[in-house]
Design a protein around this motif. Structure first.
Motif, mmCIF file in Angstrom:
data_model
loop_
_atom_site.group_PDB
_atom_site.id
_atom_site.type_symbol
_atom_site.label_atom_id
_atom_site.label_comp_id
_atom_site.label_asym_id
_atom_site.label_seq_id
_atom_site.Cartn_x
_atom_site.Cartn_y
_atom_site.Cartn_z
ATOM 1 N N UNK A 240 -4.289 -4.787 -10.165
ATOM 2 C CA UNK A 240 -5.201 -5.719 -10.972
ATOM 3 C C UNK A 240 -7.172 -4.850 -10.964
ATOM 4 N N UNK A 241 -7.261 -4.406 -9.749
ATOM 5 C CA UNK A 241 -8.582 -4.080 -9.214
ATOM 6 C C UNK A 241 -7.841 -2.126 -8.980
ATOM 7 N N UNK A 242 -8.763 -1.041 -9.322
ATOM 8 C CA UNK A 242 -8.577 -0.248 -8.486
ATOM 9 C C UNK A 242 -8.963 0.062 -6.838
ATOM 10 N N UNK A 243 -8.832 -0.191 -6.390
ATOM 11 C CA UNK A 243 -9.286 -0.300 -5.070
ATOM 12 C C UNK A 243 -8.865 -0.522 -4.311
ATOM 13 N N UNK A 244 -7.567 -1.376 -5.020
ATOM 14 C CA UNK A 244 -6.503 -1.783 -3.839
ATOM 15 C C UNK A 244 -5.398 -0.674 -3.677
ATOM 16 N N UNK A 245 -5.434 0.380 -4.276
ATOM 17 C CA UNK A 245 -4.667 1.346 -4.353
ATOM 18 C C UNK A 245 -5.198 1.927 -2.883
ATOM 19 N N UNK A 246 -6.040 2.154 -2.424
ATOM 20 C CA UNK A 246 -7.096 2.493 -1.836
ATOM 21 C C UNK A 246 -7.531 2.288 -0.945
#
Length: 402
Positions: A240-246
């Motif tokens: 959903x949010x890009x930052x969830x990948x990092x």
């Protein structure tokens, strides 16, 4: 209406477009789009195009999703613009802000709606200065955050900045993915503004926990950590949010593009304790006439609800598309979610492919800082059949333009 009359009317509209609508290049495509649906665009001649850029990552749930259209019509029947932001309790704003924060970390609980992503950047820059009392801002080489004066100052390319100097002072551009450059984030730094994934650089992904290191350096020196997810948000990266990948959470999150479901809308989101700095000394610390427009918020909320209801199989679609895009003239295919850059030797080779694709009914584009790369950011609803069709035409374009 006969074909000759339609042609004359079309030519007249094109001439008016060139005469009276401000142009941003010397050779605009000037496609006269009269309808859009799902992943398809239709021009005045009746030609159909597959849209591989989705209005630059705007139409994540497809063009004119029925739920979005209904929400717009329902809101227009109630009211449109009524008063400057923040003075009236407007249900579409409140309900959308509530829904967004329900799907964000607890510290991202206060939403300031704006007209666009660029205005969200401007608001976040002001807020960071207000909170920290500092003036230095760190951005990154080959970053893109918008074209207004503050956002332009952050753009990581002198080619776009130089014609408009003097710009904001105190902006330092570091190298993305450089651990060495993190030393330049200091106690003088108000905030660091980074794209979670660099878009206009040609889909450049943070490597080796670099984004986490940026986050930690900000905490160490008391700078705010701001992530620009104007393109990376709303499922584009597969989450959903890009930052969830990092494994990071920003102090301020910047949103735009898909936020409005096809309507103009941006936002910056922070903890209420931070956002409250805009309420006094001075009062009205940041204001906007149309930010959070009720029709835009109604549309955005409807699109977000569609996104939450449906699980887009981004990984499978990316795997299919990349497996089809094999050709000696393709130097690389970079992707992060349904967001891809197809790299060629140079701009001329890329432009020939783009032009051929448009002739054959597939819309794509190049990247501002990677003009040798073909942009792929279609609506997330694109089907496997449409991906196969697009890949075939891209390969045909390469073969026809050696």
């Amino acid at each position: 209406m006969n074909a000759d009359l339609r042609f004359l009317l079309h030519m007249n509209l094109r001439q008016l477009f060139l005469q009276h609508v401000a142009q941003t290049s010397t050779a605009p495509l000037a496609l006269e789009i009269v309808k859009a649906e799902g992943c398809e665009l239709f021009d005045a001649s009746g030609k159909t195009y597959l849209d591989l850029i989705g209005g630059i990552s705007v139409a994540n749930t497809g063009h004119r999703h029925p739920a979005v259209v209904k929400a717009i019509k329902d809101q227009v029947d109630a009211y449109m613009h009524v008063m400057v932001y923040g003075e009236f309790v407007q249900s579409p704003q409140v309900r959308y802000a509530q829904l967004l924060t329900q799907h964000l970390p607890p510290s991202l609980n206060s939403v300031y709606f704006t007209n666009s992503g660029a205005e969200a950047v401007e608001g976040a820059m002001k807020l960071a200065k207000r909170i920290t009392g500092r003036t230095e801002i760190v951005g990154f080489v080959n970053s893109y955050h918008g074209s207004t004066q503050g956002a332009l100052s952050l753009i990581g390319s002198e080619y776009w900045r130089n014609a408009y100097r003097p710009l904001l002072p105190g902006i330092n551009h570091l190298n993305y993915n450089s651990f060495k450059d993190l030393q330049f984030i200091t106690e003088r730094t108000a905030c660091v503004i980074a794209e979670t994934v660099q878009g206009e650089a040609g889909v450049i992904v943070p490597e080796n926990n670099w984004l986490r290191a940026v986050h930690d350096r900000c905490k160490e020196v008391g700078a705010l950590f701001i992530l620009d997810e104007i393109q990376a948000g709303f499922g584009r990266t597969g989450k959903l949010w890009g930052f969830e990948n990092f494994d990071v959470i920003p102090d301020i999150l910047l949103l735009g593009k898909a936020l409005g479901g096809g309507m103009p809308l941006g936002a910056f989101i922070a903890d209420k304790s931070l956002m409250d700095h805009f309420t006094d000394n001075p009062v009205l610390g940041h204001i906007t006439t149309f930010g959070g427009h009720p029709v835009c918020c109604a549309a955005g909320k409807a699109a977000f609800e569609v996104l939450l209801r449906q699980q887009w199989d981004v990984k499978q679609k990316v795997a299919l598309f990349t497996s089809l895009l094999i050709h000696p003239q393709i130097k690389a295919v970079r992707s992060f979610g349904l967001w891809m850059a197809i790299e060629f030797n140079d701009f001329d080779a890329c432009k020939k492919v783009i032009d051929h694709c448009i002739q054959r009914g597939v819309i794509s584009d190049w990247f501002l800082f990677a003009s040798n790369c073909l942009r792929i950011s279609p609506p997330l609803v694109i089907t496997e059949q449409e991906l196969r069709q697009s890949a075939a035409i891209i390969l045909e374009a390469i073969e026809n333009n050696p």
